[in-house]
Write a protein that holds these residues in place. Structure first.
Motif, PDB file in Angstrom:
ATOM      1  N   GLN A 378       0.821  -1.203   0.000  1.00 19.40           N
ATOM      2  CA  GLN A 378       0.000   0.000   0.000  1.00 19.40           C
ATOM      3  C   GLN A 378       0.855   1.252   0.000  1.00 19.40           C
ATOM      4  OE1 GLN A 378      -2.488   0.362   3.403  1.00 19.40           O
ATOM      5  NE2 GLN A 378      -3.548   2.177   2.683  1.00 19.40           N
ATOM      6  N   GLN A 379       1.891   1.267   0.828  1.00 18.64           N
ATOM      7  CA  GLN A 379       2.776   2.421   0.881  1.00 18.64           C
ATOM      8  C   GLN A 379       3.504   2.628  -0.442  1.00 18.64           C
ATOM      9  OE1 GLN A 379       5.637   2.174   4.010  1.00 18.64           O
ATOM     10  NE2 GLN A 379       6.433   4.247   3.707  1.00 18.64           N
ATOM     11  N   GLU A 380       3.915   1.533  -1.079  1.00 15.77           N
ATOM     12  CA  GLU A 380       4.608   1.645  -2.366  1.00 15.77           C
ATOM     13  C   GLU A 380       3.692   2.221  -3.433  1.00 15.77           C
ATOM     14  OE1 GLU A 380       6.599  -1.264  -5.753  1.00 15.77           O
ATOM     15  OE2 GLU A 380       5.978  -2.077  -3.807  1.00 15.77           O
ATOM     16  N   ILE A 381       2.426   1.761  -3.457  1.00 14.98           N
ATOM     17  CA  ILE A 381       1.479   2.287  -4.449  1.00 14.98           C
ATOM     18  C   ILE A 381       1.277   3.779  -4.239  1.00 14.98           C
ATOM     19  CG2 ILE A 381      -0.910   2.191  -5.214  1.00 14.98           C
ATOM     20  CD1 ILE A 381      -0.895  -0.776  -4.631  1.00 14.98           C
ATOM     21  N   ALA A 382       1.119   4.205  -2.984  1.00 19.72           N
ATOM     22  CA  ALA A 382       0.904   5.621  -2.699  1.00 19.72           C
ATOM     23  C   ALA A 382       2.101   6.459  -3.135  1.00 19.72           C
ATOM     24  CB  ALA A 382       0.631   5.809  -1.210  1.00 19.72           C
ATOM     25  N   GLN A 383       3.309   6.021  -2.807  1.00 24.37           N
ATOM     26  CA  GLN A 383       4.498   6.773  -3.193  1.00 24.37           C
ATOM     27  C   GLN A 383       4.654   6.843  -4.702  1.00 24.37           C
ATOM     28  OE1 GLN A 383       7.736   4.888  -1.143  1.00 24.37           O
ATOM     29  NE2 GLN A 383       7.191   5.720   0.864  1.00 24.37           N
ATOM     30  N   GLU A 386       2.062   9.357  -6.128  1.00 21.31           N
ATOM     31  CA  GLU A 386       2.411  10.736  -5.821  1.00 21.31           C
ATOM     32  C   GLU A 386       3.615  11.199  -6.632  1.00 21.31           C
ATOM     33  OE1 GLU A 386       3.022  10.825  -1.673  1.00 21.31           O
ATOM     34  OE2 GLU A 386       0.907  10.524  -1.131  1.00 21.31           O
ATOM     35  N   GLN A 387       4.599  10.345  -6.793  1.00 21.55           N
ATOM     36  CA  GLN A 387       5.793  10.720  -7.552  1.00 21.55           C
ATOM     37  C   GLN A 387       5.455  10.953  -9.021  1.00 21.55           C
ATOM     38  OE1 GLN A 387       8.929   7.837  -7.280  1.00 21.55           O
ATOM     39  NE2 GLN A 387      10.534   9.305  -7.739  1.00 21.55           N
ATOM     40  N   ALA A 388       4.650  10.050  -9.603  1.00 21.75           N
ATOM     41  CA  ALA A 388       4.258  10.220 -11.006  1.00 21.75           C
ATOM     42  C   ALA A 388       3.423  11.481 -11.188  1.00 21.75           C
ATOM     43  CB  ALA A 388       3.491   8.985 -11.484  1.00 21.75           C
ATOM     44  N   ALA A 389       2.524  11.784 -10.238  1.00 22.93           N
ATOM     45  CA  ALA A 389       1.699  12.990 -10.351  1.00 22.93           C
ATOM     46  C   ALA A 389       2.555  14.248 -10.263  1.00 22.93           C
ATOM     47  CB  ALA A 389       0.636  12.984  -9.262  1.00 22.93           C
ATOM     48  N   ALA A 390       3.560  14.245  -9.389  1.00 21.22           N
ATOM     49  CA  ALA A 390       4.438  15.404  -9.278  1.00 21.22           C
ATOM     50  C   ALA A 390       5.228  15.644 -10.560  1.00 21.22           C
ATOM     51  CB  ALA A 390       5.390  15.219  -8.092  1.00 21.22           C
ATOM     52  N   GLN A 447      -5.215  11.096 -16.060  1.00 18.72           N
ATOM     53  CA  GLN A 447      -4.363  10.203 -15.279  1.00 18.72           C
ATOM     54  C   GLN A 447      -4.581  10.400 -13.782  1.00 18.72           C
ATOM     55  OE1 GLN A 447      -2.527   7.991 -16.914  1.00 18.72           O
ATOM     56  NE2 GLN A 447      -1.855   7.002 -15.032  1.00 18.72           N
ATOM     57  N   ARG A 448      -4.873  11.634 -13.371  1.00 21.41           N
ATOM     58  CA  ARG A 448      -5.126  11.889 -11.950  1.00 21.41           C
ATOM     59  C   ARG A 448      -6.398  11.189 -11.483  1.00 21.41           C
ATOM     60  NH1 ARG A 448      -5.366  18.058 -10.478  1.00 21.41           N
ATOM     61  NH2 ARG A 448      -7.128  17.874 -11.917  1.00 21.41           N
ATOM     62  N   THR A 453      -8.422   6.280  -8.109  1.00 18.42           N
ATOM     63  CA  THR A 453      -9.076   5.012  -7.788  1.00 18.42           C
ATOM     64  C   THR A 453      -8.134   4.030  -7.113  1.00 18.42           C
ATOM     65  OG1 THR A 453      -8.549   4.156  -9.996  1.00 18.42           O
ATOM     66  CG2 THR A 453     -10.658   5.290  -9.726  1.00 18.42           C
ATOM     67  N   LEU A 454      -6.802   4.252  -7.278  1.00 21.76           N
ATOM     68  CA  LEU A 454      -5.844   3.369  -6.627  1.00 21.76           C
ATOM     69  C   LEU A 454      -5.662   3.701  -5.151  1.00 21.76           C
ATOM     70  CD1 LEU A 454      -3.081   3.245  -9.384  1.00 21.76           C
ATOM     71  CD2 LEU A 454      -4.827   1.540  -8.913  1.00 21.76           C
ATOM     72  N   LEU A 455      -6.035   4.921  -4.759  1.00 17.79           N
ATOM     73  CA  LEU A 455      -5.804   5.363  -3.386  1.00 17.79           C
ATOM     74  C   LEU A 455      -7.087   5.671  -2.638  1.00 17.79           C
ATOM     75  CD1 LEU A 455      -2.764   7.766  -4.005  1.00 17.79           C
ATOM     76  CD2 LEU A 455      -2.720   5.426  -3.175  1.00 17.79           C
ATOM     77  N   ASP A 456      -8.253   5.392  -3.216  1.00 16.25           N
ATOM     78  CA  ASP A 456      -9.491   5.705  -2.521  1.00 16.25           C
ATOM     79  C   ASP A 456      -9.710   4.749  -1.352  1.00 16.25           C
ATOM     80  OD1 ASP A 456     -10.017   3.427  -3.846  1.00 16.25           O
ATOM     81  OD2 ASP A 456     -11.637   4.199  -5.090  1.00 16.25           O
ATOM     82  N   GLU A 457     -10.721   5.039  -0.566  1.00 21.28           N
ATOM     83  CA  GLU A 457     -10.973   4.266   0.644  1.00 21.28           C
ATOM     84  C   GLU A 457     -11.322   2.814   0.366  1.00 21.28           C
ATOM     85  OE1 GLU A 457     -10.805   3.677   4.584  1.00 21.28           O
ATOM     86  OE2 GLU A 457     -10.251   5.474   3.461  1.00 21.28           O
ATOM     87  N   PRO A 458     -12.143   2.502  -0.664  1.00 23.00           N
ATOM     88  CA  PRO A 458     -12.386   1.078  -0.962  1.00 23.00           C
ATOM     89  C   PRO A 458     -11.115   0.310  -1.295  1.00 23.00           C
ATOM     90  CG  PRO A 458     -14.033   2.448  -2.026  1.00 23.00           C
ATOM     91  CD  PRO A 458     -13.015   3.379  -1.472  1.00 23.00           C
TER      92      PRO A 458
END
Length: 667
Positions: A378-383, A386-390, A447-448, A453-458
Motif C-alpha cells: 500500500q505504501q509503495e502504491i501511494a508513493q 504521488e511521484q508520477a503525479a508530481a 491520469q489523476r 481510484t488506486l488510493l481511494d478508501e475502498p
C-alpha cells in the motif's frame, strides 16, 4: 587547416617542381581531396585510392610529396604503393630526393621512411593519450556527462539544477529497484505517461533538453552508467574494427577499465546499489544461456519458471505450455540434451501438481509476515502515484512556461516591427505550444482520476482485508503470475526435481536452508479417463434388474461422476458396458429363459400386438431390457388364452388358464 596554411602552399608548389623536372603542366595532376584527413588508414580516403589506381595502371610517371607521412602513415598501405610503383616503374619524390622503387636500395630506404612515419604517429598518439590518461587518473578529465548531471562553475560534477530532471532520473532508478527489469521500467514509465529528458550533444540546439518517451536501450544506457553512482570511470569502451574494417565501439569489462574512482562526486545511488543493479541486469541478460535460462519472471502461469533444476543432469528445466480445458497448462522438461547434443529428453512432468505443492509450502512460510507485506504494498502504491503525479505536474508547468514565453516573444516582435515571415513563424510556434499545453492538461487530469481510484478508501480497505489472509492474497485472481514469481524469487533460490515413481522436490531457500518434499506423480491420461472400478461394479450389478437409463439415474442420485465431473447419461452407461464387455440386460434375460413377443405370440397363436396389449393389461409379466418399451416375457408353459366376453368393448378381460382345464370346460 584553415589557420596553418603554409604547409598546404608548399604541397601545391610541388606542381612547379614537376614542371622543372620536364613534365608538361597539363600532365601534372594535383590530388587534394584528402586534405584534413589522417593518413593512418586508406579507408574513406578517395584521393589516396585514386593515386594507387593510377600507379597500378601505369598512368603515373612520378609521385611527388613533401614527406612520406603525407601519403600514408600505415605500413601496409605504404608498402603496397611502393610495390605497385616498382612494377609500373613509377618514381617517388620527396624533399630529400627522387627514388626508383624498382631498385632495391631505394625501395629499402622508402620502406624505412614509411616505418618511421608510422612510428611517429604512434608516438604522437601515445603522448596525447598519456596526457589524457594522467588527467583521468586524477579524476579531473572533463567528459560529456549523462542527463541528470552537470558541471558547476568550479568544475565539480553536481546534480542537474533542474529539479524536474532530477526527479525523473530518480524515478527511473526507484522503478528499477522495485521491478528489477529494464523492460518493466519502460512499461511503467510509459504507462504513467512520464516523459524522460535528453540533452542535445551537437549541432543545432546544442545543450537544449528535449522530453520524450523512454525506450529500452536508453534505460539500459542509464542503468549501466557508473556516473549516476558518483564514480569517475575512463576506458569503458575501446575502438576496434568489424568485419568490414569499420571502426566500432566495444564495451570493456569493469575489471579492465583503465580508471575507476568510486565516490568521486555526488550521484543518484550508492556504489553498492550500482553493483547490485549490474548483477541483476547481467542475470536478466542470461535468459538464453545454458545455466541461467529464464530467471527473469514472465507472464506465463508456470510458478517455477527459471528456478527449476533437473536432478539428473543439473541443467535448468524449461517450460512448455499446452492447452487443456480452455487454459494453458505448464509442463516442465529438461531438453538440454535435445538442444545441445541432439539427444533425448532427460525428464519431464506436468507442472500443476509441483506448483501447488510449492505454493502450499510458501504459504506456510510467509503467512506470519502477510500484514507487513500488504502494508508495504500500500505504501509503495501511494508513493509511486504521488511521484508520477508530481512529475506530470512539473511537465505541465514547463509547457505553460514555454507557451507563455513564446506568446511574449510574439507580442514583443509585433511591437518592434517584426517582418511578416518571422511573425507568422512565431505565431505558429505559439499556437503549437498552446495546443500542446492543452493536451498535457487533459492527459494530466485523466491520469489523476485514474490514480485516484488506486488510493481511494475502498482500495485501502481491500488491501487491509487481504493483509489478514495471505493465502487469499496469493490466490487472488488479480495477483498476476509475474508478481507471484517475483515473491517466490525473494524467498526461494532454486528447486531441484527428480521424477520417478513419485516426484521428489528439493527446495533451496535464500540463505542456504534446504527442504525436501514428495509429490504424487500425475496419472497418465488413459488412467485419468478410466472409469472407477466401483462404478463398473455397480453397473454390472444393476444390469440384473435395471435398464441403462435407470442405471444412469441411480448413479447420479448417488453422486457419481465421470472423469470430467459430468453426470452420467444412458449413452455413457452403454459406452462403459461395451468398453468393459459387460453382458447387456437383454442377454441376461435371455439366459434366464425369457421370450420375445413374437415367440409368445406363436406359442399362443395370436398376434404380437395382442401379446404387448396383454403385457400392458398385466396378463403377461414383461421385463424391460431396452430404454423405451422393449421387453421380454417369462415362459408360459402349458397354458392357453381365454378371451373374455366383449373384452374389446370394455367387458371381462382375457386370461390365461391351463390347457387341461380349458379342455374339461369344453367337454
Amino acid at each position: 587547416m584553415f589557420e596553418n596554411t603554409e604547409s598546404t602552399k608548399r604541397q601545391y608548389a610541388l606542381r612547379d617542381r614537376a614542371v622543372a623536372l620536364g613534365w608538361p603542366i597539363e600532365r601534372v595532376h594535383v590530388i587534394d581531396s584528402d586534405l584534413g584527413i589522417s593518413g593512418a588508414q586508406s579507408e574513406d580516403r578517395d584521393g589516396f585510392q585514386r593515386l594507387v589506381s593510377e600507379v597500378a595502371m601505369g598512368h603515373a610517371g612520378i609521385v611527388l610529396g613533401l614527406e612520406v607521412s603525407r601519403l600514408a602513415r600505415n605500413s601496409a598501405d605504404w608498402h603496397r604503393l611502393i610495390e605497385l610503383a616498382a612494377l609500373s616503374h613509377t618514381l617517388i619524390l620527396d624533399e630529400d630526393g627522387i627514388y626508383d622503387p624498382a631498385h632495391f636500395n631505394d625501395r629499402l630506404l622508402l620502406g624505412l621512411k614509411g616505418t618511421m612515419s608510422e612510428a611517429e604517429l604512434h608516438i604522437l598518439k601515445s603522448r596525447l593519450q598519456g596526457g589524457i590518461l594522467n588527467k583521468a587518473r586524477r579524476g579531473e578529465l572533463e567528459m560529456p556527462l549523462p542527463i541528470g548531471l552537470a558541471y558547476a562553475a568550479d568544475g565539480r560534477v553536481v546534480l542537474d539544477p533542474d529539479r524536474q530532471i532530477q526527479d525523473t532520473v530518480r524515478l527511473l532508478f526507484d522503478t528499477f529497484r522495485d521491478t528489477g527489469s529494464a523492460c518493466a521500467v519502460v512499461r511503467r514509465l510509459r504507462g504513467q505517461k512520464t516523459l524522460f529528458p535528453r540533452r542535445i550533444r551537437r549541432g543545432v540546439g546544442k545543450g537544449d533538453v528535449l522530453w520524450n518517451t523512454i525506450d529500452h536501450s536508453r534505460a539500459l544506457q542509464i542503468l549501466h552508467n557508473p556516473r549516476y553512482a558518483g564514480a569517475f570511470a575512463y576506458g569503458r569502451t575501446r575502438t576496434t574494427c568489424n568485419a568490414r574494417f569499420k571502426p566500432v565501439q566495444v564495451r570493456v569489462q569493469q575489471s579492465d577499465w583503465q580508471v575507476l574512482i568510486p565516490d568521486a562526486h555526488e550521484g543518484y545511488l550508492s556504489w553498492a546499489e550500482y553493483e547490485r543493479n549490474q548483477a541483476v541486469l547481467a542475470n536478466n541478460a542470461n535468459g538464453f544461456s545454458p545455466g541461467l535460462r529464464g530467471r527473469m519472471p514472465r507472464s506465463g502461469s508456470a510458478l517455477l519458471q527459471g528456478r527449476l533444476l533437473c536432478g539428473r543432469c543439473g541443467a535448468r528445466m524449461r517450460v512448455r505450455y499446452e492447452p487443456k480445458d480452455g487454459q494453458l497448462r505448464p509442463y516442465y522438461m529438461c531438453n538440454e540434451a535435445v538442444v545441445r547434443q541432439a539427444g533425448k529428453h532427460c525428464q519431464w512432468v506436468r507442472g500443476t501438481a509441483v506448483d501447488e505443492a510449492i505454493s502450499a509450502l510458501l504459504l506456510q512460510t510467509v503467512a506470519p509476515a502477510a500484514i507487513e507485506v500488504a502494508l508495504a504494498v500500500q505504501q509503495e502504491i501511494a508513493q509511486r502515484v504521488e511521484q508520477a503525479a508530481a512529475l506530470r505536474e512539473a511537465q505541465l508547468q514547463r509547457a505553460r512556461y514555454e507557451a507563455e514565453l513564446a506568446r511574449r516573444r510574439y507580442l514583443k516582435g509585433r511591437l518592434t516591427g517584426m517582418c511578416d515571415c518571422a511573425s507568422s513563424r512565431s505565431a505558429s510556434a505559439t499556437n503549437r505550444l498552446s495546443g500542446s499545453t492543452d493536451t498535457l492538461q487533459r492527459e494530466h487530469e485523466r491520469q489523476r482520476e485514474a490514480d485516484r481510484t488506486l488510493l481511494d478508501e475502498p482500495a485501502r480497505r481491500r488491501i487491509m482485508a487481504l493483509a489478514s489472509d495471505f493465502p487469499r492474497v496469493w490466490n487472488d485472481a488479480r495477483t498476476s503470475a509475474v508478481e507471484r514469481k517475483r515473491m517466490l524469487g525473494l524467498l526461494i533460490e532454486d528447486v531441484t526435481l527428480i521424477v520417478g515413481q513419485q516426484i521428489d522436490v528439493h527446495v533451496r531457500w535464500r540463505g542456504g536452508r534446504t527442504q525436501s518434499l514428495s509429490v504424487a506423480r500425475p496419472r497418465p491420461m488413459p488412467q485419468v479417463r478410466k472409469t472407477l472400478p466401483q462404478v463398473v461394479s455397480l453397473i454390472d450389478e444393476w444390469l440384473e434388474t435395471s435398464t441403462d437409463r435407470q442405471i444412469a439415474a441411480r448413479l447420479n442420485e448417488l453422486g457419481h461422476r465421470n472423469w470430467r465431473g459430468e453426470s452420467f447419461t444412458m449413452k455413457k452407461v452403454i459406452l462403459i458396458r461395451q468398453t468393459y464387455a459387460l453382458k447387456s440386460r437383454f442377454e441376461r434375460l435371455r439366459e434366464r429363459g425369457m421370450l420375445t413377443g413374437e415367440e409368445v405370440a406363436q406359442q399362443l397363436g395370436v398376434s404380437t400386438t395382442t401379446i404387448h396389449q396383454l403385457g400392458r393389461q398385466g396378463v403377461l409379466n414383461p421385463h424391460l431390457y431396452g430404454n423405451n418399451c422393449r421387453c421380454l416375457y417369462e415362459p408360459l408353459g402349458n397354458v392357453k388364452l381365454v378371451k373374455g366376453a366383449g373384452s374389446q368393448y370394455g367387458g371381462r378381460p382375457s386370461r390365461l388358464v391351463p390347457a387341461q382345464q380349458t379342455e374339461q370346460g369344453a367337454l
